[in-house]
Each structure stands twice: as C-alpha cells, then as structure tokens.
Design a protein around this motif. Sequence first.
Motif, short mmCIF file in Angstrom:
data_model
loop_
_atom_site.label_atom_id
_atom_site.label_comp_id
_atom_site.label_asym_id
_atom_site.label_seq_id
_atom_site.Cartn_x
_atom_site.Cartn_y
_atom_site.Cartn_z
N GLU A 1 16.65 -8.98 -3.97
CA GLU A 1 15.07 -8.94 -4.87
C GLU A 1 14.96 -10.78 -4.42
OE1 GLU A 1 15.33 -8.49 -8.68
OE2 GLU A 1 15.34 -6.10 -8.52
N GLU A 2 15.42 -11.53 -4.30
CA GLU A 2 14.38 -13.07 -3.99
C GLU A 2 14.77 -12.97 -2.70
OE1 GLU A 2 14.26 -15.30 -6.55
OE2 GLU A 2 14.66 -14.08 -8.45
N LEU A 3 15.38 -12.05 -2.07
CA LEU A 3 15.51 -12.21 -0.26
C LEU A 3 13.79 -11.53 0.11
CD1 LEU A 3 18.77 -12.90 1.31
CD2 LEU A 3 17.44 -14.45 1.05
N ILE B 1 11.38 -10.92 3.56
CA ILE B 1 12.86 -10.60 4.80
C ILE B 1 12.75 -8.75 4.19
CG2 ILE B 1 15.46 -9.47 4.99
CD1 ILE B 1 15.34 -13.18 3.92
N TRP B 2 12.73 -8.02 4.73
CA TRP B 2 13.04 -6.45 4.52
C TRP B 2 14.09 -5.94 5.00
CZ3 TRP B 2 8.61 -3.44 4.62
CH2 TRP B 2 7.81 -3.51 4.37
N PHE B 3 14.91 -5.29 3.66
CA PHE B 3 16.07 -4.58 4.26
C PHE B 3 16.54 -2.91 4.51
CE2 PHE B 3 15.87 -8.52 1.31
CZ PHE B 3 17.12 -8.72 1.68
N VAL B 4 17.47 -3.22 5.17
CA VAL B 4 17.79 -1.42 5.64
C VAL B 4 19.32 -1.35 5.40
CG1 VAL B 4 18.11 -2.19 8.33
CG2 VAL B 4 17.84 -0.23 8.41
N CYS B 5 19.61 -0.32 4.97
CA CYS B 5 20.72 -0.02 4.51
C CYS B 5 21.29 1.35 5.83
CB CYS B 5 20.88 1.09 3.31
SG CYS B 5 22.09 1.57 2.44
N ALA B 6 22.36 0.66 6.31
CA ALA B 6 23.17 1.97 6.95
C ALA B 6 23.41 3.31 5.96
CB ALA B 6 24.46 0.77 6.88
N ASP B 7 22.92 4.56 5.80
CA ASP B 7 23.40 4.93 5.21
C ASP B 7 23.61 7.09 6.54
OD1 ASP B 7 21.92 7.69 3.58
OD2 ASP B 7 23.35 6.51 1.98
N ARG C 1 11.87 -4.65 14.23
CA ARG C 1 11.69 -6.12 14.21
C ARG C 1 11.22 -7.50 13.47
NH1 ARG C 1 9.40 -2.31 17.74
NH2 ARG C 1 9.71 -2.62 20.40
N GLY C 2 11.84 -8.75 13.43
CA GLY C 2 10.67 -9.10 12.48
C GLY C 2 12.11 -10.00 11.50
N ALA C 3 12.01 -10.43 10.22
CA ALA C 3 13.17 -11.05 9.44
C ALA C 3 13.45 -10.03 8.90
CB ALA C 3 12.70 -12.18 8.34
N ILE C 4 15.34 -9.67 9.03
CA ILE C 4 15.70 -8.52 8.43
C ILE C 4 17.24 -8.79 7.77
CG2 ILE C 4 16.50 -8.10 10.66
CD1 ILE C 4 15.44 -4.96 9.89
N GLY C 5 17.61 -7.47 7.31
CA GLY C 5 19.00 -7.74 5.92
C GLY C 5 19.14 -6.81 6.38
N LEU C 6 20.18 -6.43 6.82
CA LEU C 6 21.18 -5.64 7.76
C LEU C 6 22.32 -5.06 6.11
CD1 LEU C 6 21.81 -2.79 8.93
CD2 LEU C 6 23.54 -4.40 10.99
N LYS D 1 17.51 -0.79 -3.50
CA LYS D 1 16.58 -1.77 -3.03
C LYS D 1 15.94 -2.44 -1.74
CE LYS D 1 16.75 -3.32 -7.44
NZ LYS D 1 15.54 -3.55 -8.02
N CYS D 2 16.15 -1.66 -1.25
CA CYS D 2 16.72 -1.83 0.54
C CYS D 2 15.18 -1.00 0.30
CB CYS D 2 17.40 -0.86 0.85
SG CYS D 2 19.04 -1.82 0.64
N ASP D 3 14.43 -1.03 1.78
CA ASP D 3 13.34 -0.94 2.05
C ASP D 3 12.81 0.36 3.41
OD1 ASP D 3 11.09 -2.92 1.68
OD2 ASP D 3 12.59 -4.20 2.47
N PHE D 4 14.08 0.64 3.77
CA PHE D 4 14.40 1.68 4.09
C PHE D 4 16.13 1.95 4.63
CE2 PHE D 4 14.24 -0.89 7.97
CZ PHE D 4 13.52 -1.34 8.19
N THR D 5 16.50 3.15 4.64
CA THR D 5 17.83 3.42 5.03
C THR D 5 18.22 4.02 6.55
OG1 THR D 5 17.95 5.81 4.65
CG2 THR D 5 18.22 4.49 2.96
N ALA D 6 19.13 3.21 7.67
CA ALA D 6 19.58 3.83 9.19
C ALA D 6 20.27 5.08 8.54
CB ALA D 6 19.03 2.71 9.71
N MET D 7 20.25 5.58 9.83
CA MET D 7 21.08 6.51 10.57
C MET D 7 21.48 6.48 11.72
SD MET D 7 21.57 9.83 12.12
CE MET D 7 20.10 10.70 12.10
N ILE D 8 23.13 5.87 12.23
CA ILE D 8 23.65 6.69 13.28
C ILE D 8 24.14 7.42 13.95
CG2 ILE D 8 24.88 5.20 15.24
CD1 ILE D 8 26.00 2.99 12.78
N PRO D 9 22.79 8.52 15.12
CA PRO D 9 23.27 9.82 15.11
C PRO D 9 24.44 9.26 16.05
CG PRO D 9 21.03 8.25 16.17
CD PRO D 9 21.94 7.73 15.55
#
Length: 247
Positions: free
Chosen positions: A165-167, A172-178, A190-195, A211-219
């Motif tokens: 939340e502070e970041l 900074i945007w946050f992407v969660c591995a899921d 792209r840009g300021a990002i937290g993995l 709290k993350c902005d989106f979730t990313a899946m590895i195909p």
Amino acid sequence: MRYNEFTIEGRNAVIEAFRSGKPIDRLFILDGAQEGAIQTIKKEAKKHDTTIKFVTKERLDQISETGKHQGVIAYAAAYEYAQVADILERARQKNEPPFLFLLDNIEDPHNLGAIIRTANLAGAHGVIIPKNRAVGLTATVAKASAGAINYTPVAKVTNLSKTIEELKKEGIWFVCADMDGTSMYHLNLRGAIGLVLGSEGEGVSRLVKEKCDFTAMIPMKGDIDSLNASVAAGILAFEIVRQNHFC
C-alpha cells in the motif's frame, strides 16, 4: 555489512547481541522460563520487533551447537538488512523506475538465495521479505545467492500488505504470480513494478494477493502444474526485463 555469527546461545550473549544492534531474525526461548534475564530478552525482542518462539528444552537441545543455551537461542542474520527507503533510493540514483521483488511464504533458504541471485541479474533494485513465515538472511541463503547478496539489498518488513500500500503511493504497480492469473504475455509489465512471489506449495497469501494490481500466469504445457519458486521468479522477472528494454 556481513555478520559472521549466526547462532547465538546463552542469556548474556543474546542480550548483548540485541544491545549491539545485531539483527536477530528469530528467537527461541524455553517455554515457561520467567527469570529476570529472560524478561530482559523478551523486552529487547519486543523493542526490535523480533519473532519469539517458545519451545521445549528438547527442542533447544536439538538446535543448540554448544549445549549451553541457558534456555535461549537467537538466530542472527548473516547479513545486514536494508530499509525499503534504501531500495527506492537505489532506483533514484540509477534514474530507473523501481523494480522490486516481494516474497511471501518463502521458507526454503536455497529458494531465497536463488531468487536474490535472479533479482540481481535481472537488474532489480532490491528484495523485500516479511518478518514472519519466511527465512531470513542465513549463511545458506548467502551461499545460494552466489554472491548476489553483496549487491542486492534485502529489506525485512512486518506487514507485506501494508508495505505494498505504501509503495503504491510511489507510483509502483504490483503483479502477483498466480496459476489462475492472466498470461504474462498479455500483461503490460512496463515501468515501476513490484513482482510478488510465493512459495511453490502455498503461493501468495490471500491478503497480499488482494493488494496487487493484477496477477500473472506462466503458460505451461507439461504434465505437472507448478514451478519451483526461484524458477518462476526468473521467468517472470525476465519477461519484465524484455518488456522494459527490448520492446
């Protein structure tokens, strides 16, 4: 800064470790012990926000290296922790958008070390880990990082969700591995990002994921459904690198 001691045993030794400013990752105290020195240690632990585990004498005997623990054993960090502000300043000095790794539920020191190594090679400005349910900067972690721990700062925070939340206030945007997320190839990383990464078994906790902005899946096309945490970190990190530097 490196610290040579890792296991500290005995009441006076633990008290002095706290008072000298040595970072203590975890504290084991004999369940039921109430002596004055134990109370002093508890106060120091509370002051430094150190996790305390109350355990049996058998457990203390098992983890003791000296056999003279006096009812208390501390695990000190092998390396000094950074502050989150230090990591952001590192990005500013390089005139780069912040690129951070945030780790949830990573308890295997080999995984943590490998992820720190990946973070360094991917050009991340730092790694953030939580105080609880996570391995700290042990000697095993340092070895598994293959030296990267000397160049990539690691910060420890009390609450990972609050830190996110502070970041976000820093842009900074946050992407969660899921595994149920959107394909990483269909996301703008792209840009300021937290993995944000979790363990192979438990993944990222619900509160952190929310709290993350989106979730990313590895195909994946194989016959099993999960990757080792450090391998997943590498794949996602270098997709972020690809999008930021080669697209």
